[in-house]
Design a protein around this motif. Structure first.
Motif, PDB file in Angstrom:
ATOM      1  N   GLU A   1       0.819  -1.202   0.000  1.00  0.00           N
ATOM      2  CA  GLU A   1       0.000   0.000   0.000  1.00  0.00           C
ATOM      3  C   GLU A   1       0.865   1.269   0.000  1.00  0.00           C
ATOM      4  OE1 GLU A   1      -3.346   2.118  -0.445  1.00  0.00           O
ATOM      5  OE2 GLU A   1      -3.157  -0.071  -0.463  1.00  0.00           O
ATOM      6  N   THR A   2       1.996   1.241   0.726  1.00  0.00           N
ATOM      7  CA  THR A   2       2.871   2.418   0.787  1.00  0.00           C
ATOM      8  C   THR A   2       3.414   2.745  -0.601  1.00  0.00           C
ATOM      9  OG1 THR A   2       3.541   1.864   3.042  1.00  0.00           O
ATOM     10  CG2 THR A   2       4.961   3.388   1.829  1.00  0.00           C
TER      11      THR A   2
ATOM     12  N   ARG B   1       2.167   1.797  -3.456  1.00  0.00           N
ATOM     13  CA  ARG B   1       1.042   2.155  -4.335  1.00  0.00           C
ATOM     14  C   ARG B   1       0.659   3.621  -4.159  1.00  0.00           C
ATOM     15  NH1 ARG B   1      -2.884  -0.377  -7.204  1.00  0.00           N
ATOM     16  NH2 ARG B   1      -4.911   0.650  -7.291  1.00  0.00           N
ATOM     17  N   GLU B   2       0.677   4.109  -2.921  1.00  0.00           N
ATOM     18  CA  GLU B   2       0.353   5.514  -2.673  1.00  0.00           C
ATOM     19  C   GLU B   2       1.383   6.438  -3.309  1.00  0.00           C
ATOM     20  OE1 GLU B   2       0.052   6.085   1.481  1.00  0.00           O
ATOM     21  OE2 GLU B   2      -1.812   4.931   1.716  1.00  0.00           O
TER      22      GLU B   2
END
Length: 577
Positions: A561-562, A564-565
Protein backbone atom coordinates in the motif's frame (compact mmCIF):
# COMPACT_ATOMS: atom_id res chain seq x y z
CA UNK A 1 44.56 24.05 26.38
CA UNK A 2 46.92 26.70 25.01
CA UNK A 3 49.96 25.19 26.74
CA UNK A 4 48.95 21.71 25.63
CA UNK A 5 48.52 22.80 22.03
CA UNK A 6 51.84 24.66 21.94
CA UNK A 7 53.71 21.86 23.70
CA UNK A 8 52.55 19.45 21.02
CA UNK A 9 53.39 21.60 18.01
CA UNK A 10 56.53 23.37 19.26
CA UNK A 11 58.29 20.08 19.97
CA UNK A 12 59.78 19.63 16.46
CA UNK A 13 61.37 23.11 16.61
CA UNK A 14 63.49 22.80 19.75
CA UNK A 15 66.78 23.70 18.02
CA UNK A 16 65.51 26.92 16.36
CA UNK A 17 63.84 27.90 19.64
CA UNK A 18 67.05 27.30 21.59
CA UNK A 19 69.01 29.45 19.12
CA UNK A 20 66.30 32.12 19.29
CA UNK A 21 66.46 32.22 23.11
CA UNK A 22 70.27 32.52 22.96
CA UNK A 23 70.06 35.43 20.51
CA UNK A 24 67.39 37.15 22.62
CA UNK A 25 69.56 36.68 25.72
CA UNK A 26 72.60 38.20 24.01
CA UNK A 27 70.70 41.20 22.62
CA UNK A 28 69.03 41.83 26.01
CA UNK A 29 72.40 41.68 27.80
CA UNK A 30 73.72 44.19 25.28
CA UNK A 31 70.73 46.47 25.96
CA UNK A 32 71.37 46.24 29.69
CA UNK A 33 75.08 47.01 29.25
CA UNK A 34 74.55 50.21 27.24
CA UNK A 35 73.23 52.44 30.11
CA UNK A 36 76.23 51.46 32.26
CA UNK A 37 78.59 52.46 29.46
CA UNK A 38 76.68 55.71 29.02
CA UNK A 39 76.95 56.46 32.76
CA UNK A 40 80.68 55.73 32.67
CA UNK A 41 81.16 58.14 29.75
CA UNK A 42 79.23 60.91 31.58
CA UNK A 43 81.02 60.49 34.93
CA UNK A 44 84.55 59.81 33.67
CA UNK A 45 84.53 61.49 30.26
CA UNK A 46 82.09 64.37 29.97
CA UNK A 47 82.43 65.73 33.52
CA UNK A 48 86.25 65.40 33.47
CA UNK A 49 86.51 66.63 29.86
CA UNK A 50 88.46 63.53 28.73
CA UNK A 51 87.78 63.39 24.96
CA UNK A 52 89.87 60.25 24.45
CA UNK A 53 87.86 58.41 27.08
CA UNK A 54 84.62 59.51 25.42
CA UNK A 55 85.78 58.33 21.98
CA UNK A 56 87.09 54.96 23.14
CA UNK A 57 84.02 54.09 25.20
CA UNK A 58 81.77 55.57 22.50
CA UNK A 59 83.30 53.11 20.02
CA UNK A 60 82.62 50.29 22.49
CA UNK A 61 78.99 51.44 22.79
CA UNK A 62 78.72 51.44 18.99
CA UNK A 63 80.10 47.90 18.80
CA UNK A 64 77.69 46.69 21.48
CA UNK A 65 74.81 48.39 19.62
CA UNK A 66 75.74 46.67 16.33
CA UNK A 67 75.95 43.31 18.14
CA UNK A 68 72.56 43.93 19.72
CA UNK A 69 71.05 44.76 16.32
CA UNK A 70 72.45 41.61 14.68
CA UNK A 71 71.19 39.38 17.50
CA UNK A 72 67.77 41.07 17.40
CA UNK A 73 67.43 40.57 13.64
CA UNK A 74 68.40 36.92 13.98
CA UNK A 75 65.96 36.39 16.84
CA UNK A 76 63.07 38.00 14.95
CA UNK A 77 63.90 35.96 11.83
CA UNK A 78 63.89 32.64 13.69
CA UNK A 79 60.83 33.67 15.69
CA UNK A 80 58.81 34.57 12.59
CA UNK A 81 59.79 31.36 10.77
CA UNK A 82 59.00 29.16 13.77
CA UNK A 83 55.66 30.87 14.41
CA UNK A 84 54.69 30.49 10.75
CA UNK A 85 55.68 26.81 10.85
CA UNK A 86 53.59 26.24 13.98
CA UNK A 87 50.60 27.93 12.34
CA UNK A 88 51.05 25.73 9.28
CA UNK A 89 51.23 22.58 11.41
CA UNK A 90 48.17 23.45 13.49
CA UNK A 91 46.13 24.28 10.37
CA UNK A 92 47.26 21.00 8.81
CA UNK A 93 46.31 19.07 11.96
CA UNK A 94 42.85 20.66 12.09
CA UNK A 95 42.32 20.07 8.36
CA UNK A 96 43.38 16.41 8.64
CA UNK A 97 41.08 15.85 11.59
CA UNK A 98 38.12 17.50 9.84
CA UNK A 99 38.76 15.37 6.75
CA UNK A 100 38.47 12.26 8.93
CA UNK A 101 35.09 13.36 10.35
CA UNK A 102 31.96 11.53 9.39
CA UNK A 103 28.74 13.33 8.53
CA UNK A 104 27.83 13.12 12.22
CA UNK A 105 30.82 15.19 13.41
CA UNK A 106 30.51 17.65 10.54
CA UNK A 107 26.91 18.25 11.48
CA UNK A 108 27.85 18.59 15.14
CA UNK A 109 30.27 21.47 14.50
CA UNK A 110 28.92 23.03 11.31
CA UNK A 111 30.91 24.44 8.40
CA UNK A 112 31.09 28.11 9.55
CA UNK A 113 32.74 27.39 12.90
CA UNK A 114 35.13 24.85 11.36
CA UNK A 115 36.25 27.47 8.85
CA UNK A 116 36.74 30.06 11.61
CA UNK A 117 38.68 27.61 13.76
CA UNK A 118 40.94 26.62 10.89
CA UNK A 119 41.68 30.20 9.84
CA UNK A 120 41.07 32.97 12.40
CA UNK A 121 41.63 30.86 15.52
CA UNK A 122 44.88 29.41 14.22
CA UNK A 123 45.98 32.91 13.21
CA UNK A 124 45.48 34.14 16.78
CA UNK A 125 47.60 31.30 18.19
CA UNK A 126 50.28 31.88 15.54
CA UNK A 127 50.39 35.60 16.39
CA UNK A 128 50.77 34.76 20.08
CA UNK A 129 53.73 32.48 19.30
CA UNK A 130 55.34 35.23 17.22
CA UNK A 131 54.88 37.81 19.97
CA UNK A 132 56.20 35.37 22.57
CA UNK A 133 59.38 34.74 20.59
CA UNK A 134 60.00 38.40 19.73
CA UNK A 135 58.85 40.06 23.00
CA UNK A 136 58.13 37.67 25.82
CA UNK A 137 61.45 35.81 25.75
CA UNK A 138 63.40 39.04 26.28
CA UNK A 139 60.90 40.67 28.69
CA UNK A 140 61.73 38.65 31.85
CA UNK A 141 65.46 38.80 31.10
CA UNK A 142 65.27 42.58 30.71
CA UNK A 143 63.08 43.01 33.80
CA UNK A 144 65.28 40.92 36.10
CA UNK A 145 68.49 42.24 34.55
CA UNK A 146 67.26 45.84 34.84
CA UNK A 147 66.44 45.36 38.52
CA UNK A 148 69.88 43.81 39.20
CA UNK A 149 71.69 46.60 37.34
CA UNK A 150 69.59 49.28 39.11
CA UNK A 151 70.44 47.74 42.49
CA UNK A 152 74.09 47.80 41.51
CA UNK A 153 73.89 51.54 40.85
CA UNK A 154 71.99 52.62 43.97
CA UNK A 155 70.19 50.38 46.45
CA UNK A 156 68.15 53.06 48.32
CA UNK A 157 66.82 54.55 45.09
CA UNK A 158 65.82 51.07 43.92
CA UNK A 159 63.07 51.07 46.55
CA UNK A 160 60.98 52.94 43.96
CA UNK A 161 60.85 49.67 42.02
CA UNK A 162 59.14 47.96 44.96
CA UNK A 163 56.12 50.16 44.32
CA UNK A 164 56.25 50.35 40.50
CA UNK A 165 56.40 46.66 39.54
CA UNK A 166 53.56 45.40 41.81
CA UNK A 167 51.26 48.26 40.78
CA UNK A 168 51.86 47.51 37.11
CA UNK A 169 51.34 43.76 37.65
CA UNK A 170 48.08 44.18 39.57
CA UNK A 171 46.69 46.72 37.05
CA UNK A 172 47.43 44.51 34.05
CA UNK A 173 46.15 41.40 35.86
CA UNK A 174 42.76 42.96 36.64
CA UNK A 175 42.27 44.02 33.02
CA UNK A 176 43.34 40.64 31.60
CA UNK A 177 40.93 38.87 33.94
CA UNK A 178 38.02 40.77 32.39
CA UNK A 179 39.29 40.29 28.83
CA UNK A 180 39.10 36.48 28.70
CA UNK A 181 35.27 36.07 28.71
CA UNK A 182 34.97 38.94 26.23
CA UNK A 183 37.35 37.24 23.81
CA UNK A 184 35.38 33.98 24.03
CA UNK A 185 32.18 35.85 23.21
CA UNK A 186 33.96 37.63 20.36
CA UNK A 187 34.99 34.34 18.69
CA UNK A 188 31.48 32.92 19.07
CA UNK A 189 29.92 36.02 17.52
CA UNK A 190 32.50 35.87 14.73
CA UNK A 191 31.16 32.35 14.04
CA UNK A 192 27.66 33.80 13.86
CA UNK A 193 28.67 36.51 11.37
CA UNK A 194 30.46 33.85 9.31
CA UNK A 195 27.37 31.64 9.32
CA UNK A 196 24.93 34.41 8.38
CA UNK A 197 27.20 35.67 5.61
CA UNK A 198 27.69 32.14 4.26
CA UNK A 199 23.93 31.54 4.23
CA UNK A 200 23.27 34.81 2.43
CA UNK A 201 25.89 34.18 -0.24
CA UNK A 202 24.79 30.58 -0.80
CA UNK A 203 21.08 31.39 -0.68
CA UNK A 204 21.27 34.58 -2.73
CA UNK A 205 18.77 33.34 -5.32
CA UNK A 206 16.23 32.31 -2.69
CA UNK A 207 16.58 35.69 -0.95
CA UNK A 208 15.90 37.56 -4.18
CA UNK A 209 13.12 35.22 -5.24
CA UNK A 210 11.22 35.93 -2.02
CA UNK A 211 12.30 39.60 -1.93
CA UNK A 212 13.82 39.16 1.53
CA UNK A 213 16.73 41.52 0.99
CA UNK A 214 15.63 43.88 3.76
CA UNK A 215 15.10 41.03 6.22
CA UNK A 216 18.54 39.57 5.49
CA UNK A 217 20.16 43.00 5.79
CA UNK A 218 18.61 43.36 9.23
CA UNK A 219 19.72 39.85 10.19
CA UNK A 220 23.31 40.60 9.18
CA UNK A 221 23.15 44.03 10.81
CA UNK A 222 22.07 42.37 14.07
CA UNK A 223 24.88 39.80 14.00
CA UNK A 224 27.37 42.49 13.03
CA UNK A 225 26.15 44.79 15.80
CA UNK A 226 26.58 42.04 18.41
CA UNK A 227 30.16 41.45 17.24
CA UNK A 228 30.80 45.20 17.25
CA UNK A 229 29.43 45.54 20.77
CA UNK A 230 31.78 42.97 22.28
CA UNK A 231 34.68 44.29 20.17
CA UNK A 232 34.11 47.81 21.51
CA UNK A 233 33.99 46.51 25.09
CA UNK A 234 37.26 44.67 24.49
CA UNK A 235 38.80 47.73 22.86
CA UNK A 236 37.88 49.92 25.82
CA UNK A 237 39.72 47.62 28.21
CA UNK A 238 42.73 47.41 25.92
CA UNK A 239 42.76 51.19 25.51
CA UNK A 240 42.64 51.57 29.28
CA UNK A 241 45.76 49.48 29.75
CA UNK A 242 48.30 51.80 28.10
CA UNK A 243 47.28 55.00 29.94
CA UNK A 244 47.57 53.12 33.23
CA UNK A 245 51.04 51.83 32.34
CA UNK A 246 52.24 55.22 31.12
CA UNK A 247 50.85 56.97 34.22
CA UNK A 248 52.78 54.62 36.47
CA UNK A 249 55.90 55.10 34.31
CA UNK A 250 55.75 58.87 34.45
CA UNK A 251 55.07 59.01 38.18
CA UNK A 252 57.94 56.60 38.85
CA UNK A 253 60.27 58.69 36.66
CA UNK A 254 59.36 61.81 38.63
CA UNK A 255 60.01 59.98 41.89
CA UNK A 256 63.41 58.74 40.67
CA UNK A 257 64.50 62.22 39.54
CA UNK A 258 63.26 63.79 42.79
CA UNK A 259 64.98 61.36 45.14
CA UNK A 260 67.99 60.97 42.84
CA UNK A 261 68.57 64.75 42.82
CA UNK A 262 68.69 64.78 46.63
CA UNK A 263 71.19 61.88 46.63
CA UNK A 264 73.39 63.68 44.09
CA UNK A 265 73.18 66.84 46.21
CA UNK A 266 74.27 64.83 49.25
CA UNK A 267 77.17 63.34 47.27
CA UNK A 268 75.81 59.76 47.52
CA UNK A 269 75.22 59.42 43.78
CA UNK A 270 76.72 60.65 40.52
CA UNK A 271 74.87 62.25 37.59
CA UNK A 272 75.81 59.40 35.22
CA UNK A 273 74.47 56.84 37.69
CA UNK A 274 71.12 58.71 37.86
CA UNK A 275 70.95 58.77 34.06
CA UNK A 276 71.66 55.05 33.93
CA UNK A 277 69.11 54.38 36.68
CA UNK A 278 66.43 56.21 34.67
CA UNK A 279 67.38 54.14 31.63
CA UNK A 280 67.07 50.91 33.63
CA UNK A 281 63.74 52.06 35.01
CA UNK A 282 62.52 52.58 31.45
CA UNK A 283 63.84 49.15 30.45
CA UNK A 284 62.04 47.53 33.37
CA UNK A 285 58.83 49.32 32.48
CA UNK A 286 59.29 48.47 28.79
CA UNK A 287 59.64 44.82 29.71
CA UNK A 288 56.38 45.09 31.64
CA UNK A 289 54.76 46.75 28.63
CA UNK A 290 56.03 43.96 26.37
CA UNK A 291 54.52 41.49 28.80
CA UNK A 292 51.35 43.58 28.61
CA UNK A 293 51.19 43.00 24.86
CA UNK A 294 51.34 39.30 25.57
CA UNK A 295 48.70 39.50 28.29
CA UNK A 296 46.45 41.26 25.81
CA UNK A 297 46.79 38.39 23.36
CA UNK A 298 46.85 35.42 25.75
CA UNK A 299 43.12 35.43 26.68
CA UNK A 300 41.99 35.45 23.06
CA UNK A 301 44.65 32.93 22.03
CA UNK A 302 43.63 30.70 24.93
CA UNK A 303 40.01 30.76 23.82
CA UNK A 304 41.07 30.01 20.25
CA UNK A 305 43.32 27.17 21.44
CA UNK A 306 40.38 25.63 23.31
CA UNK A 307 38.27 25.77 20.17
CA UNK A 308 41.07 24.27 18.08
CA UNK A 309 41.76 21.54 20.64
CA UNK A 310 38.05 20.73 20.74
CA UNK A 311 38.25 19.81 17.06
CA UNK A 312 41.52 17.90 17.50
CA UNK A 313 40.12 15.96 20.48
CA UNK A 314 36.95 14.96 18.65
CA UNK A 315 37.36 11.41 17.42
CA UNK A 316 35.56 10.42 14.27
CA UNK A 317 32.82 7.86 14.62
CA UNK A 318 34.18 6.25 11.43
CA UNK A 319 37.35 4.61 12.75
CA UNK A 320 39.82 3.14 10.19
CA UNK A 321 40.35 -0.60 10.77
CA UNK A 322 43.46 -1.67 12.67
CA UNK A 323 44.05 -4.60 10.31
CA UNK A 324 42.26 -3.64 7.09
CA UNK A 325 41.15 -6.06 4.42
CA UNK A 326 43.01 -5.18 1.21
CA UNK A 327 41.26 -7.51 -1.21
CA UNK A 328 37.60 -8.35 -1.77
CA UNK A 329 36.49 -11.70 -3.11
CA UNK A 330 32.83 -11.05 -3.82
CA UNK A 331 33.22 -8.24 -6.33
CA UNK A 332 30.25 -5.89 -6.46
CA UNK A 333 28.26 -7.78 -3.85
CA UNK A 334 26.43 -5.45 -1.42
CA UNK A 335 24.41 -6.58 1.58
CA UNK A 336 22.87 -4.91 4.63
CA UNK A 337 22.04 -7.22 7.54
CA UNK A 338 19.82 -5.70 10.19
CA UNK A 339 21.54 -2.35 9.68
CA UNK A 340 20.38 0.62 11.72
CA UNK A 341 21.53 4.13 12.46
CA UNK A 342 20.80 6.46 15.36
CA UNK A 343 22.18 9.95 15.97
CA UNK A 344 23.67 10.48 19.46
CA UNK A 345 20.95 11.48 21.91
CA UNK A 346 18.12 10.89 19.41
CA UNK A 347 14.93 9.33 20.75
CA UNK A 348 14.29 7.31 17.60
CA UNK A 349 16.74 5.75 15.12
CA UNK A 350 16.81 6.99 11.53
CA UNK A 351 17.08 3.44 10.21
CA UNK A 352 15.88 0.23 11.88
CA UNK A 353 16.72 -3.38 10.97
CA UNK A 354 17.40 -2.80 7.28
CA UNK A 355 17.95 -5.94 5.20
CA UNK A 356 18.99 -5.34 1.60
CA UNK A 357 20.79 -7.40 -1.02
CA UNK A 358 22.23 -6.01 -4.26
CA UNK A 359 24.14 -8.14 -6.78
CA UNK A 360 26.32 -7.35 -9.80
CA UNK A 361 24.35 -6.91 -13.00
CA UNK A 362 21.24 -5.85 -11.10
CA UNK A 363 19.65 -2.51 -10.37
CA UNK A 364 18.23 -2.08 -6.89
CA UNK A 365 16.02 0.94 -6.25
CA UNK A 366 15.15 2.51 -2.89
CA UNK A 367 12.05 4.66 -2.63
CA UNK A 368 10.12 6.17 0.23
CA UNK A 369 8.58 9.32 1.56
CA UNK A 370 10.67 12.32 2.58
CA UNK A 371 12.57 11.63 5.81
CA UNK A 372 12.32 7.86 5.54
CA UNK A 373 16.12 7.47 5.67
CA UNK A 374 16.99 6.80 2.03
CA UNK A 375 20.07 9.03 1.84
CA UNK A 376 21.25 7.84 5.27
CA UNK A 377 21.03 4.26 4.03
CA UNK A 378 23.30 5.00 1.06
CA UNK A 379 25.68 6.93 3.32
CA UNK A 380 26.34 3.76 5.33
CA UNK A 381 27.91 1.97 2.35
CA UNK A 382 30.92 4.30 1.67
CA UNK A 383 31.17 4.93 5.47
CA UNK A 384 30.11 8.56 5.43
CA UNK A 385 28.75 7.33 8.75
CA UNK A 386 28.84 3.94 10.43
CA UNK A 387 25.84 1.79 11.19
CA UNK A 388 25.07 1.85 14.90
CA UNK A 389 23.63 -1.65 14.68
CA UNK A 390 23.80 -4.53 12.24
CA UNK A 391 26.29 -4.87 9.41
CA UNK A 392 26.99 -3.37 5.97
CA UNK A 393 28.97 -5.78 3.79
CA UNK A 394 30.75 -5.12 0.51
CA UNK A 395 32.21 -8.15 -1.22
CA UNK A 396 31.24 -10.24 1.79
CA UNK A 397 33.33 -8.08 4.16
CA UNK A 398 32.03 -5.58 6.72
CA UNK A 399 32.84 -2.10 5.41
CA UNK A 400 34.31 -1.24 8.83
CA UNK A 401 37.08 -3.76 8.14
CA UNK A 402 37.83 -2.72 4.54
CA UNK A 403 40.83 -0.51 3.77
CA UNK A 404 39.43 3.02 3.17
CA UNK A 405 41.24 3.43 -0.16
CA UNK A 406 39.90 0.07 -1.38
CA UNK A 407 36.37 0.96 -0.27
CA UNK A 408 36.63 4.29 -2.11
CA UNK A 409 37.66 2.48 -5.31
CA UNK A 410 34.91 -0.11 -4.92
CA UNK A 411 32.00 2.20 -4.12
CA UNK A 412 31.11 5.24 -6.21
CA UNK A 413 28.55 7.67 -4.78
CA UNK A 414 26.72 10.37 -6.70
CA UNK A 415 25.38 12.54 -3.83
CA UNK A 416 21.97 14.12 -3.61
CA UNK A 417 23.53 17.58 -3.78
CA UNK A 418 26.23 17.33 -6.47
CA UNK A 419 29.30 19.43 -5.67
CA UNK A 420 31.88 20.55 -8.20
CA UNK A 421 35.26 21.98 -7.25
CA UNK A 422 36.80 25.14 -8.62
CA UNK A 423 38.90 24.17 -11.64
CA UNK A 424 37.97 22.78 -15.02
CA UNK A 425 35.59 20.16 -16.36
CA UNK A 426 38.55 17.78 -16.75
CA UNK A 427 39.92 18.33 -13.25
CA UNK A 428 36.50 17.58 -11.76
CA UNK A 429 36.03 14.44 -13.84
CA UNK A 430 39.50 13.17 -12.92
CA UNK A 431 38.76 13.59 -9.21
CA UNK A 432 38.11 9.85 -8.86
CA UNK A 433 40.72 8.73 -11.39
CA UNK A 434 43.65 11.12 -11.92
CA UNK A 435 45.07 8.91 -14.71
CA UNK A 436 41.95 8.94 -16.88
CA UNK A 437 42.57 9.84 -20.54
CA UNK A 438 40.62 12.46 -22.48
CA UNK A 439 38.90 9.65 -24.40
CA UNK A 440 37.65 8.16 -21.13
CA UNK A 441 36.39 11.55 -20.02
CA UNK A 442 34.47 12.11 -23.24
CA UNK A 443 33.00 8.60 -23.02
CA UNK A 444 31.80 9.26 -19.46
CA UNK A 445 30.30 12.57 -20.54
CA UNK A 446 28.52 10.84 -23.43
CA UNK A 447 26.99 8.23 -21.11
CA UNK A 448 25.99 10.94 -18.64
CA UNK A 449 24.31 12.93 -21.47
CA UNK A 450 26.72 15.81 -20.82
CA UNK A 451 28.86 15.61 -23.94
CA UNK A 452 26.69 17.99 -25.94
CA UNK A 453 26.82 20.90 -23.52
CA UNK A 454 30.55 20.40 -22.73
CA UNK A 455 31.31 20.37 -26.48
CA UNK A 456 29.41 23.64 -26.74
CA UNK A 457 31.78 25.29 -24.26
CA UNK A 458 34.61 27.25 -25.89
CA UNK A 459 37.37 25.43 -23.98
CA UNK A 460 35.70 21.99 -23.92
CA UNK A 461 37.25 19.84 -21.19
CA UNK A 462 39.33 22.83 -20.11
CA UNK A 463 36.26 25.01 -19.55
CA UNK A 464 36.39 26.64 -16.10
CA UNK A 465 34.13 25.46 -13.30
CA UNK A 466 33.41 27.88 -10.46
CA UNK A 467 33.39 26.83 -6.82
CA UNK A 468 30.43 24.57 -6.19
CA UNK A 469 29.67 24.54 -9.93
CA UNK A 470 27.77 27.81 -9.64
CA UNK A 471 28.43 28.68 -13.30
CA UNK A 472 26.50 25.64 -14.60
CA UNK A 473 22.87 24.67 -14.14
CA UNK A 474 21.56 22.14 -11.63
CA UNK A 475 20.99 19.51 -14.31
CA UNK A 476 24.48 20.05 -15.74
CA UNK A 477 25.98 19.68 -12.25
CA UNK A 478 24.16 16.40 -11.79
CA UNK A 479 25.34 15.06 -15.14
CA UNK A 480 28.95 16.10 -14.50
CA UNK A 481 28.75 14.48 -11.08
CA UNK A 482 27.48 11.25 -12.65
CA UNK A 483 30.24 11.41 -15.29
CA UNK A 484 32.84 11.88 -12.51
CA UNK A 485 31.68 8.63 -10.89
CA UNK A 486 31.65 6.83 -14.26
CA UNK A 487 35.29 7.81 -14.80
CA UNK A 488 36.09 6.17 -11.46
CA UNK A 489 34.53 2.89 -12.70
CA UNK A 490 33.63 1.42 -9.29
CA UNK A 491 32.10 -1.99 -8.76
CA UNK A 492 29.10 -0.52 -6.89
CA UNK A 493 27.27 2.61 -8.09
CA UNK A 494 25.15 4.54 -5.60
CA UNK A 495 22.85 7.19 -7.09
CA UNK A 496 21.26 9.33 -4.37
CA UNK A 497 18.35 11.03 -6.14
CA UNK A 498 20.85 11.99 -8.83
CA UNK A 499 18.33 12.48 -11.64
CA UNK A 500 15.93 14.91 -9.94
CA UNK A 501 17.11 17.99 -11.92
CA UNK A 502 16.88 16.25 -15.32
CA UNK A 503 13.96 16.50 -17.71
CA UNK A 504 12.14 13.27 -18.53
CA UNK A 505 13.79 12.82 -21.94
CA UNK A 506 17.31 13.29 -20.55
CA UNK A 507 16.46 11.07 -17.58
CA UNK A 508 15.31 8.26 -19.89
CA UNK A 509 18.32 8.59 -22.20
CA UNK A 510 20.73 8.64 -19.24
CA UNK A 511 19.18 5.57 -17.62
CA UNK A 512 19.33 3.68 -20.92
CA UNK A 513 23.00 4.55 -21.37
CA UNK A 514 23.77 3.67 -17.75
CA UNK A 515 22.15 0.25 -18.14
CA UNK A 516 24.67 -0.62 -20.83
CA UNK A 517 27.63 1.02 -19.06
CA UNK A 518 26.98 -0.62 -15.69
CA UNK A 519 25.92 -4.02 -16.99
CA UNK A 520 28.48 -5.88 -14.84
CA UNK A 521 28.30 -3.56 -11.83
CA UNK A 522 25.93 -3.28 -8.89
CA UNK A 523 23.63 -0.27 -9.12
CA UNK A 524 21.61 1.15 -6.23
CA UNK A 525 19.33 4.10 -7.02
CA UNK A 526 17.51 6.30 -4.55
CA UNK A 527 14.82 8.32 -6.31
CA UNK A 528 11.57 10.17 -5.71
CA UNK A 529 10.51 9.90 -9.34
CA UNK A 530 8.72 6.58 -9.97
CA UNK A 531 9.58 6.60 -13.68
CA UNK A 532 13.27 6.47 -12.74
CA UNK A 533 13.03 3.23 -10.75
CA UNK A 534 10.00 1.33 -12.06
CA UNK A 535 12.15 -0.93 -14.29
CA UNK A 536 14.60 -1.82 -11.52
CA UNK A 537 15.27 -5.52 -10.81
CA UNK A 538 14.40 -4.94 -7.16
CA UNK A 539 12.60 -2.08 -5.45
CA UNK A 540 12.96 -1.53 -1.70
CA UNK A 541 10.26 0.57 -0.05
CA UNK A 542 11.21 2.52 3.09
CA UNK A 543 8.78 4.03 5.55
CA UNK A 544 9.91 5.73 8.78
CA UNK A 545 13.30 4.03 8.62
CA UNK A 546 11.99 0.49 8.05
CA UNK A 547 11.76 -1.72 4.99
CA UNK A 548 8.03 -2.23 4.37
CA UNK A 549 8.27 -3.92 1.02
CA UNK A 550 10.64 -5.49 -1.53
CA UNK A 551 9.91 -6.64 -5.05
CA UNK A 552 9.41 -5.54 -8.63
CA UNK A 553 7.11 -2.73 -9.69
CA UNK A 554 4.04 -4.80 -10.57
CA UNK A 555 4.40 -6.95 -7.43
CA UNK A 556 4.55 -3.96 -5.12
CA UNK A 557 1.61 -2.30 -6.90
CA UNK A 558 -0.48 -5.34 -6.01
CA UNK A 559 0.80 -6.06 -2.51
CA UNK A 560 2.27 -2.87 -0.94
CA UNK A 561 0.00 0.00 0.00
CA UNK A 562 2.87 2.42 0.79
CA UNK A 563 4.42 1.94 -2.65
CA UNK A 564 1.04 2.15 -4.33
CA UNK A 565 0.35 5.51 -2.67
CA UNK A 566 3.71 6.90 -3.83
CA UNK A 567 3.12 5.71 -7.40
CA UNK A 568 -0.42 6.99 -7.66
CA UNK A 569 0.68 10.39 -6.33
CA UNK A 570 2.71 10.73 -9.54
CA UNK A 571 0.99 8.52 -12.13
CA UNK A 572 -2.52 7.54 -13.09
CA UNK A 573 -3.73 3.94 -12.72
CA UNK A 574 -3.22 3.39 -16.44
CA UNK A 575 0.29 4.84 -16.44
CA UNK A 576 1.21 2.83 -13.35
CA UNK A 577 0.02 -0.37 -14.99
Amino acid sequence: MLIRLLRTHLGPYQKPIALLVLLQFLQTCASLYLPTLNADIIDNGVIKGDTGYILSFGALMLAVTVGQMVCNIGAVLYGARTAAAVGRDVRGAVFDRVQSFSARELGQFGAPTLITRTTNDVQQVQMLVLMAFTLMVSAPIMCVGGIVMALGLDVPLSSVLLAVVPVLGISVGLIVRRLRPLFRTMQERLDTVNRVLREQITGNRVIRAFVRDSYEKERFRGANAELTEVSVSTGKLLALMFPIVMTVVNLSSIAVVWFGAHRIDDGDMQIGALTAFLAYLMQIVMSVMMATFMFMMIPRAEVCAERIQEVLDTDTSVVPPAEPVRELRGHGHLELRGAGFRYPGAEEPVLKAIDLLARPGETTAVIGSTGSGKSTLLGLVPRLMDATEGQVLVGGVDVAAVEPALLARTVGLVPQKPYLFAGTVASNLRYGNPDATDEELWHALEVAQAKEFVTGLAEGLDAPIAQGGSNVSGGQRQRLSIARTLVQRPEIYLFDDSFSALDYATDAALRAALTEETREATVVIVAQRVSTIRDADRIVVLDEGRVVGTGRHHELMDDNETYREIVLSQLTEAEAA
